[in-house]
Design an enzyme around this catalytic site. Structure first.
Site, mmCIF file in Angstrom:
data_model
loop_
_atom_site.group_PDB
_atom_site.id
_atom_site.type_symbol
_atom_site.label_atom_id
_atom_site.label_comp_id
_atom_site.label_asym_id
_atom_site.label_seq_id
_atom_site.Cartn_x
_atom_site.Cartn_y
_atom_site.Cartn_z
ATOM 1 N N GLY A 45 41.641 -13.994 34.780
ATOM 2 C CA GLY A 45 42.215 -15.102 35.533
ATOM 3 C C GLY A 45 43.639 -15.378 35.102
ATOM 4 O O GLY A 45 44.065 -14.954 34.022
ATOM 5 N N GLN A 50 51.311 -19.966 33.855
ATOM 6 C CA GLN A 50 51.416 -18.905 32.849
ATOM 7 C C GLN A 50 52.570 -17.944 33.129
ATOM 8 O O GLN A 50 52.987 -17.199 32.251
ATOM 9 C CB GLN A 50 50.095 -18.130 32.730
ATOM 10 C CG GLN A 50 48.976 -18.968 32.125
ATOM 11 C CD GLN A 50 47.684 -18.179 32.028
ATOM 12 O OE1 GLN A 50 46.920 -18.131 32.976
ATOM 13 N NE2 GLN A 50 47.453 -17.541 30.900
ATOM 14 N N CYS A 97 42.583 -15.512 26.498
ATOM 15 C CA CYS A 97 43.598 -15.994 27.437
ATOM 16 C C CYS A 97 44.829 -15.105 27.322
ATOM 17 O O CYS A 97 45.233 -14.766 26.212
ATOM 18 C CB CYS A 97 43.946 -17.435 27.083
ATOM 19 S SG CYS A 97 45.185 -18.175 28.154
ATOM 20 N N LEU A 98 45.421 -14.761 28.465
ATOM 21 C CA LEU A 98 46.614 -13.904 28.437
ATOM 22 C C LEU A 98 47.794 -14.602 27.751
ATOM 23 O O LEU A 98 48.728 -13.944 27.320
ATOM 24 C CB LEU A 98 47.003 -13.470 29.856
ATOM 25 C CG LEU A 98 46.010 -12.520 30.548
ATOM 26 C CD1 LEU A 98 46.460 -12.247 31.985
ATOM 27 C CD2 LEU A 98 45.873 -11.207 29.779
ATOM 28 N N HIS A 139 38.336 -22.795 32.667
ATOM 29 C CA HIS A 139 39.419 -22.319 31.806
ATOM 30 C C HIS A 139 40.761 -22.381 32.557
ATOM 31 O O HIS A 139 41.748 -22.909 32.043
ATOM 32 C CB HIS A 139 39.127 -20.882 31.339
ATOM 33 C CG HIS A 139 40.237 -20.260 30.553
ATOM 34 N ND1 HIS A 139 40.116 -19.961 29.209
ATOM 35 C CD2 HIS A 139 41.500 -19.884 30.901
ATOM 36 C CE1 HIS A 139 41.260 -19.440 28.788
ATOM 37 N NE2 HIS A 139 42.105 -19.378 29.796
ATOM 38 N N GLU A 140 40.759 -21.858 33.777
ATOM 39 C CA GLU A 140 42.013 -21.821 34.543
ATOM 40 C C GLU A 140 42.463 -23.225 34.951
ATOM 41 O O GLU A 140 43.650 -23.524 34.961
ATOM 42 C CB GLU A 140 41.870 -20.931 35.786
ATOM 43 C CG GLU A 140 41.558 -19.461 35.491
ATOM 44 C CD GLU A 140 42.491 -18.834 34.474
ATOM 45 O OE1 GLU A 140 43.685 -19.197 34.431
ATOM 46 O OE2 GLU A 140 42.017 -17.987 33.687
ATOM 47 N N HIS A 143 44.588 -24.953 32.491
ATOM 48 C CA HIS A 143 46.006 -24.567 32.514
ATOM 49 C C HIS A 143 46.806 -25.495 33.436
ATOM 50 O O HIS A 143 47.951 -25.830 33.142
ATOM 51 C CB HIS A 143 46.177 -23.125 33.000
ATOM 52 C CG HIS A 143 45.910 -22.087 31.965
ATOM 53 N ND1 HIS A 143 46.660 -21.966 30.816
ATOM 54 C CD2 HIS A 143 44.984 -21.095 31.902
ATOM 55 C CE1 HIS A 143 46.202 -20.944 30.092
ATOM 56 N NE2 HIS A 143 45.179 -20.403 30.728
HETATM 57 CO CO CO Z 1 44.099 -18.751 30.063
#
Ligand code: CO
Length: 172
Positions: A45, A50, A97-98, A139-140, A143
């Protein structure tokens, strides 16, 4: 186009994202770039913030296990202006997470979520899920609120993370 992913502790990641108002070409190319960026890193995701864009847009693409983790673009769920309607139960899952590359830790989340959102054309959708998508959307969504999964760790685990992160980044 692949864009640069902001990495912790970049301050932009703490920004609260604003609602998308125009479902136009610009939004579509943002979503396309998000897919290119996420899939290049084999992420599950990605939220717009991000890549530095403070808009309430996120994508999720759950890899197909039987196809060596393939992530075809048509499997991407594009979620604009999401809102949770109902959340229940609890579950624990090891998240990554990226924006916190290479770090994984168990996080508690709701097991079942019902949420509404818009697609890239402005059509409204309602989804009720208790599988992996339920974890990913939470999770997303965080953000969009300027939060990272490491903020959900216990104080002890968070301290351990900060120590590890410092050590790793001083080696570079
Ligand atoms: Co993330």
């Amino acid at each position: 186009m692949i864009r640069e992913i902001l990495v912790y502790p970049n301050k932009t990641l703490k920004k609260k994202s604003l609602p998308v108002e125009k479902f136009d070409k610009e939004l579509h190319s943002l979503l396309d770039d998000m897919y290119d960026t996420m899939s290049a890193k084999n992420g599950v995701g990605l939220a717009a913030i991000q890549i530095g864009v403070p808009l309430r847009a996120l994508i999720i693409n759950i890899p197909i296990e039987e196809q060596d983790g393939a992530q075809p673009k048509e499997n991407t769920i594009e979620v604009i202006n999401p809102e949770f309607i109902e959340c229940s139960g609890s579950t624990k899952f090891q998240e990554g997470c990226l924006s916190v590359p290479g770090f994984y830790e168990d996080v508690s989340r709701y097991a079942q979520v019902k949420f509404k959102y818009y697609d890239r054309y402005g059509n409204e959708h309602l989804t009720d899920t208790n599988d992996f998508l339920a974890i990913a959307i939470q999770h997303e969504y965080d953000h969009l609120e300027g939060k990272l999964f490491i903020e959900k760790l216990s104080i002890l685990k968070r301290k351990k993370f900060e120590k590890e992160w410092k050590k790793r980044n001083s080696k570079k």
